[in-house]
Design a protein around this motif. Sequence first.
Motif, PDB file in Angstrom:
ATOM      1  N   GLU A 357      68.754 108.753  36.377  1.00 58.11           N
ATOM      2  CA  GLU A 357      68.424 108.576  34.952  1.00 58.11           C
ATOM      3  C   GLU A 357      69.448 108.625  34.100  1.00 58.11           C
ATOM      4  N   VAL A 358      69.028 108.086  32.898  1.00 57.62           N
ATOM      5  CA  VAL A 358      70.121 107.745  31.938  1.00 57.62           C
ATOM      6  C   VAL A 358      70.693 109.114  31.390  1.00 57.62           C
ATOM      7  N   GLY A 359      72.167 109.066  31.227  1.00 58.65           N
ATOM      8  CA  GLY A 359      72.690 110.306  31.033  1.00 58.65           C
ATOM      9  C   GLY A 359      73.184 111.183  32.026  1.00 58.65           C
ATOM     10  N   LYS A 360      72.840 111.002  33.447  1.00 55.30           N
ATOM     11  CA  LYS A 360      73.068 111.822  34.485  1.00 55.30           C
ATOM     12  C   LYS A 360      74.548 111.207  35.223  1.00 55.30           C
ATOM     13  N   LYS A 361      75.107 111.920  35.699  1.00 60.44           N
ATOM     14  CA  LYS A 361      76.372 111.328  36.632  1.00 60.44           C
ATOM     15  C   LYS A 361      75.975 110.214  37.427  1.00 60.44           C
ATOM     16  N   ALA A 362      76.835 109.261  37.688  1.00 63.01           N
ATOM     17  CA  ALA A 362      76.465 108.256  38.401  1.00 63.01           C
ATOM     18  C   ALA A 362      76.890 108.494  40.068  1.00 63.01           C
ATOM     19  N   ASP A 363      76.022 109.244  40.660  1.00 58.76           N
ATOM     20  CA  ASP A 363      76.119 109.537  42.038  1.00 58.76           C
ATOM     21  C   ASP A 363      74.739 108.541  42.594  1.00 58.76           C
ATOM     22  N   ILE A 364      75.237 107.566  43.109  1.00 53.14           N
ATOM     23  CA  ILE A 364      74.068 106.296  43.515  1.00 53.14           C
ATOM     24  C   ILE A 364      74.683 105.761  44.907  1.00 53.14           C
ATOM     25  N   ILE A 365      73.606 105.538  45.484  1.00 51.01           N
ATOM     26  CA  ILE A 365      73.850 105.026  47.018  1.00 51.01           C
ATOM     27  C   ILE A 365      72.849 103.786  47.139  1.00 51.01           C
ATOM     28  N   LEU A 366      73.286 102.753  47.767  1.00 48.53           N
ATOM     29  CA  LEU A 366      72.552 101.519  47.832  1.00 48.53           C
ATOM     30  C   LEU A 366      72.258 101.359  49.519  1.00 48.53           C
ATOM     31  N   PHE A 367      71.041 101.159  49.790  1.00 45.02           N
ATOM     32  CA  PHE A 367      70.591 100.847  51.292  1.00 45.02           C
ATOM     33  C   PHE A 367      70.346  99.253  51.240  1.00 45.02           C
ATOM     34  N   ASP A 368      70.719  98.864  52.308  1.00 43.74           N
ATOM     35  CA  ASP A 368      70.595  97.336  52.685  1.00 43.74           C
ATOM     36  C   ASP A 368      69.351  97.116  53.604  1.00 43.74           C
ATOM     37  N   PHE A 369      68.462  96.736  53.189  1.00 37.45           N
ATOM     38  CA  PHE A 369      67.039  96.640  53.569  1.00 37.45           C
ATOM     39  C   PHE A 369      67.253  95.406  54.596  1.00 37.45           C
ATOM     40  N   ASP A 370      68.237  94.303  54.438  1.00 36.51           N
ATOM     41  CA  ASP A 370      68.285  93.318  55.227  1.00 36.51           C
ATOM     42  C   ASP A 370      68.585  93.441  56.689  1.00 36.51           C
ATOM     43  N   ARG A 371      67.658  94.230  57.309  1.00 33.61           N
ATOM     44  CA  ARG A 371      67.905  94.920  58.710  1.00 33.61           C
ATOM     45  C   ARG A 371      66.508  94.522  59.363  1.00 33.61           C
ATOM     46  N   PRO A 372      66.408  94.299  60.659  1.00 31.93           N
ATOM     47  CA  PRO A 372      65.207  94.296  61.737  1.00 31.93           C
ATOM     48  C   PRO A 372      64.484  95.597  61.378  1.00 31.93           C
ATOM     49  N   HIS A 373      64.949  96.571  61.618  1.00 31.46           N
ATOM     50  CA  HIS A 373      64.273  98.040  61.597  1.00 31.46           C
ATOM     51  C   HIS A 373      63.869  98.445  60.206  1.00 31.46           C
ATOM     52  N   LEU A 374      63.962  97.426  59.065  1.00 30.62           N
ATOM     53  CA  LEU A 374      63.204  97.872  57.922  1.00 30.62           C
ATOM     54  C   LEU A 374      62.464  96.600  57.367  1.00 30.62           C
ATOM     55  N   TRP A 375      62.584  95.726  57.898  1.00 31.51           N
ATOM     56  CA  TRP A 375      61.447  94.786  57.719  1.00 31.51           C
ATOM     57  C   TRP A 375      60.224  94.685  58.540  1.00 31.51           C
TER      58      TRP A 375
END
Length: 444
Positions: A357-375
């Motif tokens: 949310e805007v105003g919160k600290k930037a503790d962010i992760i990115l998952f990569d869905f370009d994987r066979p088990h996520l398609w």
Amino acid sequence: MQPKTVDLLIKDVMVLKMDPKRTFLEKASLAVDGGYIVDIGSELAYEPEKVITLKQGVALPGLINCHMHGTLTRGICEDMKLMDWLNEICYPLDAQYNPEIISVSEQLNQLEMIMSGTTTFVDIYRYMDSAARVLLKSGLRGFLTPQVVDIPQGVGETFADNVELFHNWHGKGNGRINVWMGVHAPYTSVEETYVRAKEFADAHNIGIHTHVAETLDEVAMFQEKHGKTPFEFLDSLGVLGGPFLAAHCIHVTESDMDIMAANDVTAVYNPISNMKLASGIAPVARMREKGIRVVLGTDSNLSNNSIDLVKELQIAGPLQKLGRMDAAVLKSYEVLEMATIRAAEALGIEESVGSLEVGKKADIILFDFDRPHLWPYLTGERNNIVEQIVYSANGADVHTTIVDGKVLMENREVKTLCRQEIFAKSQKMLKRLCVGAGLISGND
Ligand SMILES: [Zn+2]
């Protein structure tokens, strides 16, 4: 007008905010500046210093592991009964640690957490000065709670160590390093330690982290000695109330749960460790019905054997479903909340982390869905992104990890710790520990 400069733009990804509205954005960008999230939207006009973009990326708040130990050994003397394992393996190993070994061990643990999307962790173990030094370098957010053990002596930290650590480190690293009181458990710590820990915690506005009701043996021993359950005992000491993280809470009665609810105790559920050590199934669904906050932990790499919280997401629900023989119990969104916003609430940091949310600290992760088990996956109103993360993903799907606006890992390349160096050192330290504990000979 010139577009405003920002430190970082995470561009055109799916976003799971984990906010009260359960917002999912199919294509949005996050602007980060000065360590904070300053904007989230689809058409952001900024001049970023750095851009991260990922075609099948999903941004979500960094995961929060509310119970782990910074131990080094894994896969050593497995498949033993819990009390035998504790007495014959864990305590002899615990006694062999020193600040140098912990430093390596912490580097390895923090590396594993960065690489599996954990951005905040609660650590209860030894020589936490070394852990704090590693935190300065790794960039993670940590709650250090020295494992204070009175019985047997020499396998844990002392109350004085805990106080010293607080004065030396609490608030350091731009507030990323937090020190709480870490009392091991009611069966290894004397009453006075709990009472003093509570006084200190209240005086300094921090919380207490401890283990409670992990095994049937422990509860039986306690009943015999005190005529009370561990929670009745802690309640009688007046040490509950205030931030209180109780790891495990497996063998708790209805009246224990009433005590927990009345005192706003947080239960930390460690499903993999509980299964592996055959400790039992924590009554998570019942605790939640009673209004108790339940969050997630991995426990140590001795008993898990990884500290990948994404694995814990996957097991958390099914173990409850099995225990209750009800597949509708503990839904995937609730599990993900336990590892994000609910955990932030337990630590009193929900105003600054736990959701995007805007105003919160930037503790962010990115998952990569370009994987066979996520398609394949669904987007839009009936999207199944949360279900995919909870039931199908693993920690190695985490592409990027950001804490306080700083990129700790991008495209699986860790920027703050050197993994080759850590692997080589940890191999050496493992041998030293095992020889010291008498588990192998010096010639092995
Ligand atoms: Zn533990």
